[in-house]
Design a protein around this motif. Structure first.
Motif, PDB file in Angstrom:
ATOM      1  N   UNK A  44      -8.332  -5.747   2.178  1.00 49.40           N
ATOM      2  CA  UNK A  44      -7.868  -4.993   3.207  1.00 49.40           C
ATOM      3  C   UNK A  44      -7.281  -6.347   4.177  1.00 49.40           C
ATOM      4  N   UNK A  45      -6.571  -5.912   4.914  1.00 46.68           N
ATOM      5  CA  UNK A  45      -5.963  -6.990   5.760  1.00 46.68           C
ATOM      6  C   UNK A  45      -5.797  -6.362   7.296  1.00 46.68           C
ATOM      7  N   UNK A  46      -5.523  -7.194   8.096  1.00 45.79           N
ATOM      8  CA  UNK A  46      -5.854  -6.709   9.695  1.00 45.79           C
ATOM      9  C   UNK A  46      -4.624  -5.968  10.013  1.00 45.79           C
ATOM     10  N   UNK A  47      -3.229  -6.474   9.675  1.00 45.27           N
ATOM     11  CA  UNK A  47      -2.161  -5.671  10.018  1.00 45.27           C
ATOM     12  C   UNK A  47      -1.364  -5.231   9.060  1.00 45.27           C
ATOM     13  N   UNK A  48      -1.138  -3.883   9.047  1.00 45.32           N
ATOM     14  CA  UNK A  48      -0.052  -3.450   7.844  1.00 45.32           C
ATOM     15  C   UNK A  48       0.946  -2.769   8.734  1.00 45.32           C
ATOM     16  N   UNK A  90       0.390   5.498   0.953  1.00 44.71           N
ATOM     17  CA  UNK A  90      -0.477   6.490   1.596  1.00 44.71           C
ATOM     18  C   UNK A  90       0.245   7.816   1.584  1.00 44.71           C
ATOM     19  N   UNK A 129      -5.330  -1.131  -7.288  1.00 44.15           N
ATOM     20  CA  UNK A 129      -6.319  -0.431  -6.878  1.00 44.15           C
ATOM     21  C   UNK A 129      -5.852   0.922  -6.811  1.00 44.15           C
ATOM     22  N   UNK A 135       3.988   7.355   2.814  1.00 35.32           N
ATOM     23  CA  UNK A 135       4.139   5.919   3.641  1.00 35.32           C
ATOM     24  C   UNK A 135       3.898   4.748   2.774  1.00 35.32           C
ATOM     25  N   UNK A 143     -11.516  -9.031  -0.349  1.00 34.06           N
ATOM     26  CA  UNK A 143     -11.502  -7.773  -0.341  1.00 34.06           C
ATOM     27  C   UNK A 143      -9.844  -7.221   0.004  1.00 34.06           C
ATOM     28  N   UNK A 194      -5.040   7.071   1.592  1.00 32.70           N
ATOM     29  CA  UNK A 194      -4.889   5.960   0.838  1.00 32.70           C
ATOM     30  C   UNK A 194      -4.493   6.351  -0.653  1.00 32.70           C
ATOM     31  N   UNK A 238       4.413  -0.616   8.485  1.00 35.77           N
ATOM     32  CA  UNK A 238       4.403   0.619   7.824  1.00 35.77           C
ATOM     33  C   UNK A 238       6.084   0.696   7.586  1.00 35.77           C
ATOM     34  N   UNK A 239       6.576   1.330   6.494  1.00 32.80           N
ATOM     35  CA  UNK A 239       7.953   1.671   6.372  1.00 32.80           C
ATOM     36  C   UNK A 239       8.168   3.146   7.118  1.00 32.80           C
ATOM     37  N   UNK A 299       0.762  -1.127  -0.091  1.00 31.93           N
ATOM     38  CA  UNK A 299       0.056  -0.117   0.203  1.00 31.93           C
ATOM     39  C   UNK A 299       0.605   1.233   0.028  1.00 31.93           C
ATOM     40  N   UNK A 346      -4.409  12.786   8.915  1.00 29.97           N
ATOM     41  CA  UNK A 346      -4.332  11.232   8.755  1.00 29.97           C
ATOM     42  C   UNK A 346      -3.781  10.940   7.668  1.00 29.97           C
ATOM     43  N   UNK A 347      -3.626   9.629   7.434  1.00 27.84           N
ATOM     44  CA  UNK A 347      -3.389   8.906   6.250  1.00 27.84           C
ATOM     45  C   UNK A 347      -4.333   8.759   5.056  1.00 27.84           C
TER      46      UNK A 347
END
Lengths: 108, 120
Positions: free
Chosen positions: B105-109, B35, B56, B91, B103, B45, B111-112, B33, B42-43
């Motif tokens: 989405x996933x629970x845990x992303x 962002x 997407x 990010x 979908x 997308x 981040x760099x 992803x 906020x972030x």
């Protein structure tokens, strides 16, 4: 209206205090909810997931109220190291939808 | 193990120039992803890649923004003809599995550290 609304704060609390944040959301189709923590000039990191039944992780308790479309985060016995921005996050139409964050400053 | 890495960490450019930002996801993570986070906000997308599926791109703010990903590895975000309003932290996040029900989405992303872009 924003998809996710949070009080930006800052919340200034003394060490040892209990502090609570709320977050409201507009997309009733959101399936998963989280709190992320972001330190100043750092990337966000997952703090905890939020479930309807409520969940607790040490001093942190998260709660989801689907009927009223809000989630909450309670921090007990706050520490200086809890100072950060807390982001309310949920699955939305696009990947994860992030709130703007609530800033917490714990003071000695 | 190694986390998500991004380069450069800081980029200062002049209005009108093109910039390229790089993201190396965690090895084995199929989802990636991008962002954008403006100061005090906020972030936002931008774009999502999942395996070999079509990305997407619904969050890209204009056609000046584009992103590529090579297989399940490196991704680059390119901003052409940069404008001052492009100044932000960009990010990148990766995650190991897609969400349920097809979908994105996933629970845990994970981040760099981000690339701080300043357009003068």
């Amino acid at each position: 209206r924003k998809e996710v609304e949070q009080d930006p704060g800052p919340f200034n609390v003394p060490e040892g205090a209990t502090v609570a944040f709320n977050c409201t959301y507009s997309n009733s189709a959101s399936q998963s909810f989280f709190w992320y923590r972001q330190d100043c000039r750092k990337e966000p990191k997952l703090l905890m997931s939020v479930y309807s039944s409520g969940n607790e992780d040490g001093r942190f308790t998260a709660q989801l109220n689907r009927a009223s479309q809000y989630i909450s985060l309670l921090i007990r016995d706050s520490k200086l190291s809890d100072s950060a921005t807390y982001l309310c996050v949920m699955t939305g139409r696009r990947a994860l939808t992030f709130g703007s964050g609530t800033r917490l400053q714990v003071q000695p | 193990g190694a986390g998500v890495s991004q380069s450069p960490s800081n980029k200062v450019t002049e209005k009108g120039k093109d910039v390229e930002l790089r993201c190396d996801p965690i090895s084995g993570h199929t989802a990636l992803y991008w962002y954008r986070q403006r100061l005090g906000q906020g972030l936002e997308f931008l774009i999502y890649f999942q395996g070999n599926s079509a990305p997407d791109k619904s969050g890209l703010p204009s056609d000046r923004f584009s992103a590529e990903r090579t297989g399940e590895s490196v991704s680059t975000l390119t901003i052409q003809r940069t404008q001052q309003e492009d100044s932000a932290v960009y990010l990148c996040a990766s995650s190991p599995t897609p969400g349920t029900s097809g979908r994105a989405y996933t629970d845990t992303q994970y981040f760099g550290p981000g690339t701080r872009l300043t357009v003068l």
